[in-house]
Scaffold this active site. Structure first.
Site, PDB file in Angstrom:
ATOM      1  NE  ARG A  75      -0.874   1.634   5.063  1.00 64.52           N
ATOM      2  CZ  ARG A  75       0.221   1.000   4.629  1.00 64.52           C
ATOM      3  NH1 ARG A  75       1.080   1.637   3.883  1.00 64.52           N
ATOM      4  NH2 ARG A  75       0.446  -0.257   4.965  1.00 64.52           N
TER       5      ARG A  75
ATOM      6  CB  THR B   4      10.710  -5.901  -1.288  1.00 64.31           C
ATOM      7  OG1 THR B   4      10.564  -6.134   0.110  1.00 64.31           O
ATOM      8  CG2 THR B   4       9.404  -6.189  -1.989  1.00 64.31           C
TER       9      THR B   4
ATOM     10  CD  GLU C  96       8.369  -0.279  -2.816  1.00 63.82           C
ATOM     11  OE1 GLU C  96       7.187   0.028  -2.585  1.00 63.82           O
ATOM     12  OE2 GLU C  96       8.876  -1.361  -2.451  1.00 63.82           O
ATOM     13  CG  ASP C  97       6.678   2.639   0.346  1.00 67.61           C
ATOM     14  OD1 ASP C  97       7.394   1.759  -0.177  1.00 67.61           O
ATOM     15  OD2 ASP C  97       6.027   2.437   1.399  1.00 67.61           O
ATOM     16  CB  ILE C  98      10.849   3.469   1.363  1.00 64.45           C
ATOM     17  CG1 ILE C  98      12.247   3.683   1.960  1.00 64.45           C
ATOM     18  CG2 ILE C  98      10.126   2.347   2.077  1.00 64.45           C
ATOM     19  CD1 ILE C  98      12.236   4.241   3.390  1.00 64.45           C
TER      20      ILE C  98
ATOM     21  CE  LYS D 135      -2.943  -2.380   3.292  1.00 63.59           C
ATOM     22  NZ  LYS D 135      -3.439  -2.317   4.684  1.00 63.59           N
TER      23      LYS D 135
ATOM     24  CE  LYS E  54      14.686   3.705   6.404  1.00 65.81           C
ATOM     25  NZ  LYS E  54      14.033   2.945   7.489  1.00 65.81           N
TER      26      LYS E  54
ATOM     27  CG  PHE F   6      10.366   3.007  11.008  1.00 68.31           C
ATOM     28  CD1 PHE F   6      10.668   1.825  10.340  1.00 68.31           C
ATOM     29  CD2 PHE F   6       9.050   3.433  11.050  1.00 68.31           C
ATOM     30  CE1 PHE F   6       9.663   1.078   9.739  1.00 68.31           C
ATOM     31  CE2 PHE F   6       8.033   2.694  10.458  1.00 68.31           C
ATOM     32  CZ  PHE F   6       8.350   1.507   9.803  1.00 68.31           C
ATOM     33  CB  VAL F   7      10.568   7.745   7.195  1.00 66.56           C
ATOM     34  CG1 VAL F   7      11.880   8.441   7.494  1.00 66.56           C
ATOM     35  CG2 VAL F   7      10.758   6.706   6.089  1.00 66.56           C
TER      36      VAL F   7
ATOM     37  CG  ASP G 108      14.761   0.070   4.961  1.00 71.87           C
ATOM     38  OD1 ASP G 108      15.905  -0.344   5.211  1.00 71.87           O
ATOM     39  OD2 ASP G 108      14.045   0.574   5.842  1.00 71.87           O
ATOM     40  CB  THR G 109      17.049  -4.199   3.302  1.00 70.50           C
ATOM     41  OG1 THR G 109      15.814  -4.761   2.843  1.00 70.50           O
ATOM     42  CG2 THR G 109      16.959  -3.928   4.791  1.00 70.50           C
ATOM     43  N   GLY G 110      16.334  -3.078   0.286  1.00 80.22           N
ATOM     44  CA  GLY G 110      16.305  -3.434  -1.143  1.00 80.22           C
ATOM     45  C   GLY G 110      15.936  -4.881  -1.383  1.00 80.22           C
TER      46      GLY G 110
ATOM     47  CG  ASP H 120       2.569   0.838   7.148  1.00 79.21           C
ATOM     48  OD1 ASP H 120       3.487   0.680   6.330  1.00 79.21           O
ATOM     49  OD2 ASP H 120       2.065  -0.102   7.792  1.00 79.21           O
TER      50      ASP H 120
HETATM   51  N1  HPA Z   1       9.055   3.310   7.086  1.00 76.63           N
HETATM   52  C1  HPA Z   1       7.955   2.658   6.650  1.00 76.63           C
HETATM   53  N2  HPA Z   1       7.993   1.533   5.948  1.00 76.63           N
HETATM   54  C2  HPA Z   1       9.206   1.034   5.665  1.00 76.63           C
HETATM   55  C3  HPA Z   1      10.390   1.656   6.089  1.00 76.63           C
HETATM   56  C4  HPA Z   1      10.320   2.852   6.848  1.00 76.63           C
HETATM   57  O1  HPA Z   1      11.332   3.472   7.262  1.00 76.63           O
HETATM   58  N3  HPA Z   1      11.403   0.894   5.635  1.00 76.63           N
HETATM   59  C5  HPA Z   1      10.836  -0.148   4.961  1.00 76.63           C
HETATM   60  N4  HPA Z   1       9.518  -0.072   4.969  1.00 76.63           N
HETATM   61 MG    MG Z   2       6.994  -0.285  -0.163  1.00 74.27          MG
END
Ligand code: HPA
Ligand code: MG
Length: 275
Positions: free
Chosen positions: A250, A192, A184-186, A119, A216, A237-238, A188-190, A244
């Site tokens: 959200r 996914t 995609e929103d973020i 989402k 990130k 953590f954002v 992070d570790t990559g 979310d």
């Molecule tokens: N915030 C929300 N969702 C996430 C984050 C985060 O920092 N990293 C991976 N999913």
């Molecule tokens: Mg995402």
């Protein structure tokens, strides 16, 4: 909805890109593993590339860029749960306009297929498609017609050696021949994305690229790089703008850093009634 599919083990990303042969991808789609020690295709027409080789760099957001809560309006139901504002909604929208411009320039009139990763990617997707639609109105050359669909992708056991991604909600067969742009929103570790992109590629699209609003800077990164990125954010953590914590936050416009009270309050998810 199509049935969920899983593939094991993401590739290890060395540098910013990795190429696989079609036979490696077929193996991956059948449940085999992709590993960077396997032979790598030398020809772009036979192999596929994941992770941006060349890209325009994102805006760098430092920890010191955090704004205090008094500087912007926040929803009352979240105010005590926010440590600081990292990226204001206005900045997000301005940056998305530029990303849309870069996307348009890259695809130059090709029809693209936006694949919104639910989402978290939905706010970015909504605002991005508004910008792309506006190009339709104001230019008659090199704009980007688009179709779109939604996908859910969940990674489990988030480490690069044991991870699995489960995807649902998208008929993969319909991707054949399309220029797919994941939204995609973020990153992070990559983990996914590093598993999702090969899975999509195994269904024979013309191309797969990734637009991520955030990236990130974390030592846990597997090295995956998206092609179009809005902001590079510190290892916090954002929340907000559809990002979310257990489904909370959200519905907040700005991208913020959560505080301990927020973590405690929503550790079991969102309660439907405030006690
Ligand atoms: N915030 C929300 N969702 C996430 C984050 C985060 O920092 N990293 C991976 N999913
Ligand atoms: Mg995402």
């Amino acid at each position: 909805m199509s049935s969920p599919q899983t593939i094991p083990e993401p590739p290890e990303f060395l540098g910013s890109s990795v190429r696989y042969s079609q036979s490696q991808l077929n193996l991956a789609s059948q449940g085999g593993s992709l590993s960077s020690s396997a032979p790598i295709s030398s020809s772009p027409s036979q192999g596929r590339m994941y992770g941006a080789e060349e890209r325009l760099e994102p805006i760098l957001i430092e920890s010191s860029d955090q704004k205090s809560k008094g500087d912007f309006l926040l929803p009352a139901h979240y105010e005590s749960c926010v440590k600081s504002i990292l990226i204001s909604h206005g900045q997000i929208i301005d940056r998305i306009q530029k990303l849309a411009y870069d996307i348009r320039k890259h695809y130059r009139g090709t029809t693209i297929h936006l694949l919104c990763v639910l989402k978290g990617g939905s706010a970015f997707f909504q605002d991005l498609q508004v910008c792309l639609r506006n190009f339709h109105n104001f230019t008659n050359q090199d704009y980007v017609p688009f179709t779109f669909d939604f996908i859910r992708a969940k990674s489990y056991d988030g480490t690069s050696s044991t991870g699995k991604v489960v995807v649902s909600g998208c008929d993969m067969e319909k991707l054949r021949g399309k220029d797919v742009l994941l939204v995609e929103d973020i990153v992070d570790t990559g983990t996914t994305m590093s598993m999702l992109v090969p899975l999509l590629v195994s269904h024979a699209p013309a191309s797969v690229k990734v637009a991520s609003l955030l990236e990130k800077r974390t030592p846990r990164s597997c090295g995956f790089k998206a092609d179009f990125v809005g902001f590079s954010v510190p290892d916090e953590f954002v929340i907000g703008y559809c990002l979310d914590y257990n489904d909370a936050f959200r519905d907040m416009n700005h991208i913020c850093v959560i505080n301990d009270e927020g973590i405690e309050k929503f550790k079991d998810g969102v309660k439907q009634r405030i006690e």
